[in-house]
Design a protein around this motif. Structure first.
Motif, PDB file in Angstrom:
ATOM      1  N   TRP A  10       0.836  -1.204   0.000  1.00 36.22           N
ATOM      2  CA  TRP A  10       0.000   0.000   0.000  1.00 36.22           C
ATOM      3  C   TRP A  10       0.867   1.249   0.000  1.00 36.22           C
ATOM      4  N   GLN A  11       0.792   2.032  -1.070  1.00 39.03           N
ATOM      5  CA  GLN A  11       1.547   3.280  -1.137  1.00 39.03           C
ATOM      6  C   GLN A  11       0.738   4.380  -0.461  1.00 39.03           C
ATOM      7  N   LEU A  12       1.386   5.115   0.424  1.00 39.82           N
ATOM      8  CA  LEU A  12       0.739   6.140   1.229  1.00 39.82           C
ATOM      9  C   LEU A  12       0.753   7.483   0.512  1.00 39.82           C
ATOM     10  N   TYR A  13      -0.428   8.104   0.420  1.00 43.66           N
ATOM     11  CA  TYR A  13      -0.576   9.468  -0.082  1.00 43.66           C
ATOM     12  C   TYR A  13      -1.282  10.250   1.019  1.00 43.66           C
ATOM     13  N   SER A  14      -0.500  11.051   1.747  1.00 39.98           N
ATOM     14  CA  SER A  14      -1.039  11.757   2.896  1.00 39.98           C
ATOM     15  C   SER A  14      -0.073  12.842   3.305  1.00 39.98           C
ATOM     16  N   ASP A  15      -0.562  13.750   4.128  1.00 40.46           N
ATOM     17  CA  ASP A  15       0.319  14.747   4.730  1.00 40.46           C
ATOM     18  C   ASP A  15       1.135  14.121   5.854  1.00 40.46           C
ATOM     19  N   GLN A  16       0.680  12.965   6.347  1.00 37.22           N
ATOM     20  CA  GLN A  16       1.377  12.257   7.410  1.00 37.22           C
ATOM     21  C   GLN A  16       2.501  11.415   6.799  1.00 37.22           C
ATOM     22  N   ASP A  17       3.519  11.156   7.597  1.00 35.54           N
ATOM     23  CA  ASP A  17       4.626  10.320   7.137  1.00 35.54           C
ATOM     24  C   ASP A  17       4.322   8.841   7.279  1.00 35.54           C
ATOM     25  N   GLN A  18       3.383   8.507   8.150  1.00 29.96           N
ATOM     26  CA  GLN A  18       3.075   7.099   8.388  1.00 29.96           C
ATOM     27  C   GLN A  18       1.641   6.956   8.877  1.00 29.96           C
ATOM     28  N   VAL A  19       1.147   5.737   8.821  1.00 28.11           N
ATOM     29  CA  VAL A  19      -0.186   5.452   9.341  1.00 28.11           C
ATOM     30  C   VAL A  19      -0.051   5.019  10.797  1.00 28.11           C
ATOM     31  N   ARG A  20      -1.161   5.036  11.495  1.00 24.34           N
ATOM     32  CA  ARG A  20      -1.162   4.568  12.877  1.00 24.34           C
ATOM     33  C   ARG A  20      -0.724   3.111  12.925  1.00 24.34           C
ATOM     34  N   PRO A  21       0.009   2.731  13.937  1.00 24.84           N
ATOM     35  CA  PRO A  21       0.415   1.319  14.056  1.00 24.84           C
ATOM     36  C   PRO A  21      -0.783   0.367  14.066  1.00 24.84           C
ATOM     37  N   SER A  22      -1.889   0.786  14.694  1.00 29.19           N
ATOM     38  CA  SER A  22      -3.073  -0.081  14.736  1.00 29.19           C
ATOM     39  C   SER A  22      -3.652  -0.298  13.341  1.00 29.19           C
ATOM     40  N   THR A  23      -3.589   0.725  12.495  1.00 32.13           N
ATOM     41  CA  THR A  23      -4.090   0.590  11.127  1.00 32.13           C
ATOM     42  C   THR A  23      -3.168  -0.300  10.305  1.00 32.13           C
ATOM     43  N   GLU A  24      -1.860  -0.119  10.436  1.00 36.15           N
ATOM     44  CA  GLU A  24      -0.920  -0.964   9.698  1.00 36.15           C
ATOM     45  C   GLU A  24      -1.043  -2.420  10.134  1.00 36.15           C
ATOM     46  N   GLN A  25      -1.205  -2.637  11.412  1.00 37.56           N
ATOM     47  CA  GLN A  25      -1.382  -3.999  11.922  1.00 37.56           C
ATOM     48  C   GLN A  25      -2.664  -4.609  11.370  1.00 37.56           C
ATOM     49  N   PHE A  26      -3.720  -3.799  11.302  1.00 36.06           N
ATOM     50  CA  PHE A  26      -4.975  -4.271  10.729  1.00 36.06           C
ATOM     51  C   PHE A  26      -4.785  -4.675   9.263  1.00 36.06           C
ATOM     52  N   LEU A  27      -4.078  -3.853   8.498  1.00 35.39           N
ATOM     53  CA  LEU A  27      -3.889  -4.127   7.069  1.00 35.39           C
ATOM     54  C   LEU A  27      -3.089  -5.404   6.836  1.00 35.39           C
ATOM     55  N   GLN A  28      -2.171  -5.712   7.716  1.00 33.30           N
ATOM     56  CA  GLN A  28      -1.364  -6.912   7.558  1.00 33.30           C
ATOM     57  C   GLN A  28      -2.180  -8.183   7.777  1.00 33.30           C
ATOM     58  N   SER A  29      -3.214  -8.085   8.580  1.00 37.58           N
ATOM     59  CA  SER A  29      -4.007  -9.277   8.871  1.00 37.58           C
ATOM     60  C   SER A  29      -5.393  -9.265   8.221  1.00 37.58           C
ATOM     61  N   ALA A  30      -5.763  -8.173   7.558  1.00 39.93           N
ATOM     62  CA  ALA A  30      -7.117  -8.033   7.011  1.00 39.93           C
ATOM     63  C   ALA A  30      -7.326  -8.917   5.788  1.00 39.93           C
ATOM     64  N   ASN A  31      -8.551  -9.361   5.636  1.00 44.58           N
ATOM     65  CA  ASN A  31      -8.967 -10.094   4.449  1.00 44.58           C
ATOM     66  C   ASN A  31      -9.557  -9.077   3.477  1.00 44.58           C
ATOM     67  N   LEU A  32      -8.773  -8.675   2.501  1.00 42.17           N
ATOM     68  CA  LEU A  32      -9.160  -7.618   1.574  1.00 42.17           C
ATOM     69  C   LEU A  32     -10.181  -8.121   0.569  1.00 42.17           C
ATOM     70  N   PRO A  33     -11.315  -7.429   0.425  1.00 38.61           N
ATOM     71  CA  PRO A  33     -12.295  -7.824  -0.589  1.00 38.61           C
ATOM     72  C   PRO A  33     -11.719  -7.685  -2.004  1.00 38.61           C
ATOM     73  N   ALA A  34     -12.183  -8.515  -2.899  1.00 35.81           N
ATOM     74  CA  ALA A  34     -11.724  -8.463  -4.292  1.00 35.81           C
ATOM     75  C   ALA A  34     -12.116  -7.126  -4.926  1.00 35.81           C
ATOM     76  N   GLY A  35     -11.240  -6.599  -5.751  1.00 33.58           N
ATOM     77  CA  GLY A  35     -11.537  -5.383  -6.506  1.00 33.58           C
ATOM     78  C   GLY A  35     -11.307  -4.084  -5.776  1.00 33.58           C
TER      79      GLY A  35
END
Length: 161
Positions: free
Chosen positions: A97-122
């Motif tokens: 996931w490439q980040l486009y934001s004024d922030q340099d990074q996402v919250r650790p809780s969000t990144e942890q969620f993305l690593q374990s999330a089941n992403l819907p198709a499309g």
């Protein structure tokens, strides 16, 4: 012979009157998308074209933004866009996931969620804005809408917690 011309003219007039009306009928795909978007609205989601920053490149064709509004007790709202890339990179969030934001990074809780999330198709992109959590989705099968709604609930919770 004259009655043959009369019948032909009547048939042509009827065809010219009915033809444009038939062309204005929605196609099967348009009916399917309208039904899908109505189902999304019934689940509390909003559907829009959404914003797309020019630095993120060309917006994927056919991607619509499905948003889940913030809960009433949410007081902070991160604003970011994560665009899914076809390749892994160490600078990407959760690998792809490439980040486009004024922030340099996402919250650790969000990144942890993305690593374990089941992403819907499309799903092409996801993020947060002032309106809530969102995904930019290709509007696949209606069965995938439930997965998108569940994903949005979990994504919103990852930043609210």
């Amino acid at each position: 012979m004259q009655s043959g011309w009369t019948i032909l003219i009547i048939v042509l007039v009827i065809a010219m009157a009915v033809g444009p009306v038939m062309l204005m009928q929605p196609s099967g795909r348009q009916r399917r998308l309208a039904k899908l978007r109505q189902q999304a609205a019934n689940q509390g989601l909003t559907v829009s074209t959404g914003g797309w920053p020019s630095k993120a490149g060309k917006r994927p064709t056919g991607a619509m933004r499905y948003s889940l509004p913030w809960a009433a007790d949410d007081r902070h709202h991160d604003k970011l866009l994560l665009v899914k890339k076809d390749y892994q990179h160490e600078l990407h969030v959760a690998g792809c996931w490439q980040l486009y934001s004024d922030q340099d990074q996402v919250r650790p809780s969000t990144e942890q969620f993305l690593q374990s999330a089941n992403l819907p198709a499309g799903v092409y992109a996801m993020g947060f804005d002032g309106l809530g959590a969102f995904v930019d989705w290709s509007e696949g099968r209606s069965e995938d809408l439930t997965a998108v709604a569940e994903f949005l609930l979990a994504l919103r919770a990852s930043v609210s917690g």
